[in-house]
Enzyme design. Structure first.
Site, PDB file in Angstrom:
ATOM      1  CG  HIS A 142     -18.312  -1.977  -8.588  1.00  0.00           C
ATOM      2  ND1 HIS A 142     -17.907  -2.574  -9.763  1.00  0.00           N
ATOM      3  CD2 HIS A 142     -17.253  -1.253  -8.144  1.00  0.00           C
ATOM      4  CE1 HIS A 142     -16.655  -2.217 -10.010  1.00  0.00           C
ATOM      5  NE2 HIS A 142     -16.232  -1.425  -9.042  1.00  0.00           N
TER       6      HIS A 142
ATOM      7  CG  ASN B 191     -13.094  -3.137 -10.209  1.00  0.00           C
ATOM      8  OD1 ASN B 191     -13.939  -3.090 -11.102  1.00  0.00           O
ATOM      9  ND2 ASN B 191     -12.862  -2.120  -9.404  1.00  0.00           N
TER      10      ASN B 191
ATOM     11  CB  CYS C  53     -16.919   1.035 -11.007  1.00  0.00           C
ATOM     12  SG  CYS C  53     -15.187   0.735 -11.374  1.00  0.00           S
TER      13      CYS C  53
HETATM   14  O1  UT7 Z   1     -14.135   0.430  -8.592  1.00  0.00           O
HETATM   15  C1  UT7 Z   1     -13.514   1.152  -7.573  1.00  0.00           C
HETATM   16  C2  UT7 Z   1     -12.063   0.852  -7.731  1.00  0.00           C
HETATM   17  N1  UT7 Z   1     -11.225   0.966  -6.615  1.00  0.00           N
HETATM   18  C3  UT7 Z   1     -11.391   0.358  -5.400  1.00  0.00           C
HETATM   19  O2  UT7 Z   1     -12.367  -0.236  -5.084  1.00  0.00           O
HETATM   20  C4  UT7 Z   1     -10.242   0.440  -4.462  1.00  0.00           C
HETATM   21  C5  UT7 Z   1     -10.646   0.587  -3.024  1.00  0.00           C
HETATM   22  N2  UT7 Z   1      -9.465   0.406  -2.190  1.00  0.00           N
HETATM   23  C6  UT7 Z   1      -8.997  -0.820  -1.897  1.00  0.00           C
HETATM   24  O3  UT7 Z   1      -9.573  -1.817  -2.292  1.00  0.00           O
HETATM   25  C7  UT7 Z   1      -7.786  -0.919  -1.007  1.00  0.00           C
HETATM   26  O4  UT7 Z   1      -7.437   0.371  -0.549  1.00  0.00           O
HETATM   27  C8  UT7 Z   1      -6.566  -1.557  -1.726  1.00  0.00           C
HETATM   28  C9  UT7 Z   1      -6.825  -3.024  -1.966  1.00  0.00           C
HETATM   29  C10 UT7 Z   1      -6.301  -0.851  -3.048  1.00  0.00           C
HETATM   30  C11 UT7 Z   1      -5.307  -1.448  -0.860  1.00  0.00           C
HETATM   31  O5  UT7 Z   1      -5.544  -2.040   0.407  1.00  0.00           O
HETATM   32  P1  UT7 Z   1      -5.127  -1.276   1.726  1.00  0.00           P
HETATM   33  O6  UT7 Z   1      -5.409  -2.187   2.853  1.00  0.00           O
HETATM   34  O7  UT7 Z   1      -5.809   0.057   1.722  1.00  0.00           O
HETATM   35  O8  UT7 Z   1      -3.563  -1.141   1.539  1.00  0.00           O
HETATM   36  P2  UT7 Z   1      -2.688   0.178   1.573  1.00  0.00           P
HETATM   37  O9  UT7 Z   1      -2.869   0.994   0.343  1.00  0.00           O
HETATM   38  O10 UT7 Z   1      -2.857   0.855   2.918  1.00  0.00           O
HETATM   39  O11 UT7 Z   1      -1.227  -0.430   1.528  1.00  0.00           O
HETATM   40  C12 UT7 Z   1      -0.702  -1.209   2.634  1.00  0.00           C
HETATM   41  C13 UT7 Z   1       0.686  -1.677   2.261  1.00  0.00           C
HETATM   42  C14 UT7 Z   1       1.582  -0.567   1.744  1.00  0.00           C
HETATM   43  O12 UT7 Z   1       2.908  -0.823   2.221  1.00  0.00           O
HETATM   44  P3  UT7 Z   1       3.525   0.055   3.419  1.00  0.00           P
HETATM   45  O13 UT7 Z   1       3.499   1.455   2.926  1.00  0.00           O
HETATM   46  O14 UT7 Z   1       2.589  -0.173   4.586  1.00  0.00           O
HETATM   47  O15 UT7 Z   1       4.884  -0.538   3.586  1.00  0.00           O
HETATM   48  C15 UT7 Z   1       1.573  -0.759   0.247  1.00  0.00           C
HETATM   49  O16 UT7 Z   1       2.747  -0.312  -0.388  1.00  0.00           O
HETATM   50  O17 UT7 Z   1       0.605  -2.653   1.231  1.00  0.00           O
HETATM   51  C16 UT7 Z   1       1.470  -2.270   0.144  1.00  0.00           C
HETATM   52  N3  UT7 Z   1       0.891  -2.726  -1.110  1.00  0.00           N
HETATM   53  C17 UT7 Z   1       1.117  -3.957  -1.597  1.00  0.00           C
HETATM   54  N4  UT7 Z   1       1.855  -4.989  -1.165  1.00  0.00           N
HETATM   55  C18 UT7 Z   1       1.869  -6.103  -1.899  1.00  0.00           C
HETATM   56  C19 UT7 Z   1       0.046  -2.070  -1.926  1.00  0.00           C
HETATM   57  N5  UT7 Z   1      -0.289  -2.854  -2.983  1.00  0.00           N
HETATM   58  C20 UT7 Z   1       0.362  -4.028  -2.792  1.00  0.00           C
HETATM   59  C21 UT7 Z   1       0.425  -5.233  -3.507  1.00  0.00           C
HETATM   60  N6  UT7 Z   1       1.167  -6.236  -3.032  1.00  0.00           N
HETATM   61  N7  UT7 Z   1      -0.262  -5.414  -4.667  1.00  0.00           N
END
Ligand code: UT7
Length: 330
Positions: free
Chosen positions: A252, A282, A109
């Protein structure tokens, strides 16, 4: 180096969050509230990277008022090439830029920003007069469509910027910073698989192939909200630029929450932070030029405007550049 034209191309198919919720256990509400994404484009087999990138390149040439024969260099930033030996030469052939040297550059990215800075160095040295810098990715090929933590984030797209030697003593690349930290590589990978096949005796040859994208979302998020404001602050200090003098933040497009956190750090009002995450998600190396093209064409970015840009992602890698737009209006 002067920034004098831009163009973009997107696959036809739009996949909304609600569409995706038919495939994985997710919801429009979760994706929108955590990322700001509402939909993304997904390329079909009839829309290879070469095609979209060539369309973006032709649009940028037309916007700059150039012929393909004017080009000395085509730099393609991508992590999802049609050919691991290089996709840029295919683009060179498709657009008829027979006088240009064309090669790929991979920095996920951060790729577009790194490629733009690289092109700037060739131009500054006098080796190149006119170049196209393309950011294009089709990560839809490489996501695990059953992994809801990653598949909801990415989309496909291509965009290009035309750059040329500026009048002596002037430049639109007013400063830059680039960083890598391979010790944190495991946070975000699209890595070679380790499958082998017997060759001769005990000798096993490794088979080519890549595993789907693996990401520790929380670590990448923490990395972005820590490093991006830091590198932008360094850039502004190094160039003696007051944040109040910036017309736009051109970051980005990974997550709206990351854009908001960076904007808050520099007290930039939301309307000065360019975002099209809702429509495209993204698109990796394509996000920055895609966003620039949209904002130039709809008249938000005007000739003479100052933009602070930052790319960040796998590697880990990140960078920042202070840019001026000199291209045509709209
Ligand atoms: O170019 C660089 C590329 N990458 C990035 O920029 C990613 C940077 N990170 C992020 O944007 C965020 O960390 C995410 C959007 C990927 C995730 O958001 P988060 O607030 O950090 O969520 P999390 O990983 O802490 O997950 C929270 C909950 C989890 O459930 P439990 O364990 O609390 O029950 C996940 O399993 O949300 C769940 N979860 C989802 N639920 C519904 C994770 N993905 C999803 C989904 N739909 N798509």
């Amino acid at each position: 180096m002067a920034l004098v034209g831009c163009g973009s191309a997107l696959p036809a198919a739009r996949v909304s969050n609600t569409d995706l919720s038919q495939r994985v256990d997710t919801s429009d509400d979760w994706i929108r509230s955590r990322t700001g994404i509402a939909a993304r484009r997904v390329a079909s087999a009839a829309e290879p990277l070469t095609l979209l990138a060539s369309q973006a390149a032709e649009a940028a040439l037309a916007h700059a008022g150039w012929e393909a024969a004017d080009l000395d260099l085509i730099l393609l930033a991508t992590s999802s090439p049609d050919d691991l030996f290089g996709t840029a030469p295919r683009i060179q052939a498709a657009i008829g830029a027979s006088g240009a040297v064309a090669f790929d550059l991979t920095a996920a990215c951060s790729g577009f920003l790194f490629a733009l800075i690289t092109a700037g160095q060739y131009i500054a040295s006098g080796a190149v007069r006119r170049a196209l810098v393309i950011g294009a990715d089709q990560l839809s090929r490489w996501v695990d469509w059953d992994d809801r933590r990653t598949c909801v984030l990415f989309g496909d797209g291509a965009a290009a910027v035309a750059v040329e030697a500026a009048a002596p003593g002037t430049t639109d690349l007013l400063g830059f910073r680039m960083r890598s930290d391979g010790s944190r590589n495991a946070c975000l990978t699209l890595a070679q698989t380790t499958e082998t096949e017997p060759l001769l005796g005990d000798l096993e040859a490794q088979k080519g192939g890549f595993a789907p994208i693996q990401m520790n979302g929380q670590e990448v998020y923490k990395f972005a909200v820590r490093e991006v404001p830091q590198i932008l602050a360094e850039l502004l200090e190094h160039t003696g630029t007051d944040p109040g003098a910036l017309d736009w933040l051109l970051l980005h497009q990974a997550n709206q929450r990351i854009l908001d956190a960076v904007a808050e750090r520099f007290s930039m009002p939301g309307e000065r932070v360019l975002s099209n995450l809702a429509h495209y998600g993204n698109t990796s190396a394509a996000t920055i030029p895609l966003m620039l093209d949209e904002a130039v064409k709809d008249g938000r970015v005007q000739p003479g405007h100052l933009l602070a840009s930052s790319g960040f992602g796998a590697g880990l890698s990140w960078g920042a550049a202070l840019l001026r737009w000199s291209g045509p209006q709209g």
